[in-house]
Motif scaffolding. Structure first.
Motif, PDB file in Angstrom:
ATOM      1  N   THR A   1      -0.769  18.913  88.334  1.00  0.00           N
ATOM      2  CA  THR A   1      -0.904  20.118  87.810  1.00  0.00           C
ATOM      3  C   THR A   1      -0.999  19.978  86.079  1.00  0.00           C
ATOM      4  N   PRO A   2      -1.061  20.876  85.491  1.00  0.00           N
ATOM      5  CA  PRO A   2      -1.563  20.698  83.934  1.00  0.00           C
ATOM      6  C   PRO A   2      -0.311  19.860  83.598  1.00  0.00           C
ATOM      7  N   ALA A   3       1.025  20.087  84.057  1.00  0.00           N
ATOM      8  CA  ALA A   3       2.116  19.464  83.482  1.00  0.00           C
ATOM      9  C   ALA A   3       2.302  17.995  83.866  1.00  0.00           C
ATOM     10  N   GLY A   4       1.398  17.450  85.021  1.00  0.00           N
ATOM     11  CA  GLY A   4       1.383  16.115  85.457  1.00  0.00           C
ATOM     12  C   GLY A   4       2.001  15.892  86.684  1.00  0.00           C
ATOM     13  N   ALA A   5       2.738  17.007  87.124  1.00  0.00           N
ATOM     14  CA  ALA A   5       3.218  16.935  88.371  1.00  0.00           C
ATOM     15  C   ALA A   5       2.240  16.911  89.536  1.00  0.00           C
ATOM     16  N   ILE A   6       2.655  16.417  90.929  1.00  0.00           N
ATOM     17  CA  ILE A   6       1.705  16.456  91.850  1.00  0.00           C
ATOM     18  C   ILE A   6       1.932  17.715  92.452  1.00  0.00           C
ATOM     19  N   GLN A   7       0.615  18.589  92.631  1.00  0.00           N
ATOM     20  CA  GLN A   7       0.437  19.846  93.201  1.00  0.00           C
ATOM     21  C   GLN A   7       0.883  19.798  94.638  1.00  0.00           C
ATOM     22  N   ALA A   8       1.647  20.692  94.983  1.00  0.00           N
ATOM     23  CA  ALA A   8       2.093  20.764  96.655  1.00  0.00           C
ATOM     24  C   ALA A   8       0.662  20.817  97.379  1.00  0.00           C
ATOM     25  N   GLY A   9       0.953  19.901  98.381  1.00  0.00           N
ATOM     26  CA  GLY A   9      -0.249  19.619  99.119  1.00  0.00           C
ATOM     27  C   GLY A   9      -1.298  18.770  98.985  1.00  0.00           C
ATOM     28  N   ASN A  10      -1.359  18.413  97.429  1.00  0.00           N
ATOM     29  CA  ASN A  10      -2.483  17.502  96.915  1.00  0.00           C
ATOM     30  C   ASN A  10      -2.189  16.331  96.728  1.00  0.00           C
ATOM     31  N   SER A  11      -1.097  15.434  97.190  1.00  0.00           N
ATOM     32  CA  SER A  11      -0.912  14.418  97.018  1.00  0.00           C
ATOM     33  C   SER A  11      -1.725  13.224  97.688  1.00  0.00           C
ATOM     34  N   ASN A  12      -2.094  12.230  96.816  1.00  0.00           N
ATOM     35  CA  ASN A  12      -2.916  11.096  97.380  1.00  0.00           C
ATOM     36  C   ASN A  12      -2.155   9.848  97.381  1.00  0.00           C
ATOM     37  N   ARG A  13      -0.925   9.861  97.453  1.00  0.00           N
ATOM     38  CA  ARG A  13      -0.030   8.801  97.155  1.00  0.00           C
ATOM     39  C   ARG A  13       0.167   8.256  98.534  1.00  0.00           C
ATOM     40  N   GLY A  14      -0.011   8.391  99.555  1.00  0.00           N
ATOM     41  CA  GLY A  14       0.170   7.873 100.705  1.00  0.00           C
ATOM     42  C   GLY A  14      -0.863   6.523 101.385  1.00  0.00           C
ATOM     43  N   HIS A  15      -0.742   6.054 102.369  1.00  0.00           N
ATOM     44  CA  HIS A  15      -1.625   5.122 103.106  1.00  0.00           C
ATOM     45  C   HIS A  15      -1.881   4.185 102.123  1.00  0.00           C
ATOM     46  N   GLU A  16      -1.073   2.854 102.095  1.00  0.00           N
ATOM     47  CA  GLU A  16      -1.422   1.723 101.396  1.00  0.00           C
ATOM     48  C   GLU A  16      -1.865   0.518 101.995  1.00  0.00           C
ATOM     49  N   ALA A  17      -2.368   0.737 103.217  1.00  0.00           N
ATOM     50  CA  ALA A  17      -3.191  -0.124 103.990  1.00  0.00           C
ATOM     51  C   ALA A  17      -4.377  -0.572 103.217  1.00  0.00           C
ATOM     52  N   GLY A  18      -4.490  -1.954 103.011  1.00  0.00           N
ATOM     53  CA  GLY A  18      -5.735  -2.328 102.352  1.00  0.00           C
ATOM     54  C   GLY A  18      -5.785  -2.568 100.945  1.00  0.00           C
ATOM     55  N   THR A  19      -4.606  -2.206 100.348  1.00  0.00           N
ATOM     56  CA  THR A  19      -4.632  -1.924  98.958  1.00  0.00           C
ATOM     57  C   THR A  19      -4.040  -3.261  98.239  1.00  0.00           C
ATOM     58  N   ASP A  20      -3.621  -4.262  98.995  1.00  0.00           N
ATOM     59  CA  ASP A  20      -3.639  -5.333  98.449  1.00  0.00           C
ATOM     60  C   ASP A  20      -4.593  -6.378  98.487  1.00  0.00           C
TER      61      ASP A  20
END
Length: 102
Positions: free
Chosen positions: A67-86
Motif C-alpha cells: 500500500t502507499p503506507a508500506g503495508a502488504i495489500q490484502a491478497g497481494n503478498s509475495n513473501r511465500g515460497h522460499e525454495a531455491g532462494t539459498d
C-alpha cells in the motif's frame, strides 16, 4: 487430502508466478521473499528470456504488493515460497536455464 502440484512442463510460459501473480518472473521467484520486487507492470506480451517472464517495465497495469503506507495489500503478498532462494546467483541462473527446457 494430498495436494498434487502441477507439472513443471511449460513453466517458462506461465508468468507471473505464485497463486496471486505477485512475482513477475522466475528470477524474482528465486530471490529471498523480502528482496523481491514490490511493484511491476503487467499486461505486456513481450517475453523476457533472461528472467523468464514478461517484460515488467511496460504494460497495461501496475501490480503493487504494498500500500502507499508500506503495508502488504490484502491478497497481494509475495513473501511465500522460499525454495531455491539459498542458491548462489550462478546456481539460480543454471536452474532457470534448465526450467526453460521443460
Amino acid at each position: 487430502m494430498v495436494y498434487k502440484a502441477r507439472p513443471l512442463n511449460g513453466i517458462w510460459a506461465t508468468a507471473p508466478y505464485l497463486h496471486n501473480g505477485s512475482v513477475p518472473n522466475l528470477w524474482e521467484l528465486l530471490q529471498k521473499p523480502e528482496k523481491r520486487v514490490v511493484r511491476f507492470w503487467v499486461g505486456s506480451r513481450k517475453f523476457d528470456p533472461v528472467n523468464v517472464g514478461f517484460v515488467t517495465t511496460e504494460g497495461l497495469n501496475e501490480f503493487q504488493v504494498l500500500t502507499p503506507a508500506g503495508a502488504i495489500q490484502a491478497g497481494n503478498s509475495n513473501r511465500g515460497h522460499e525454495a531455491g532462494t539459498d542458491l548462489s546467483d550462478d546456481e539460480k541462473r543454471q536452474l532457470i536455464e534448465y526450467m526453460k527446457t521443460l
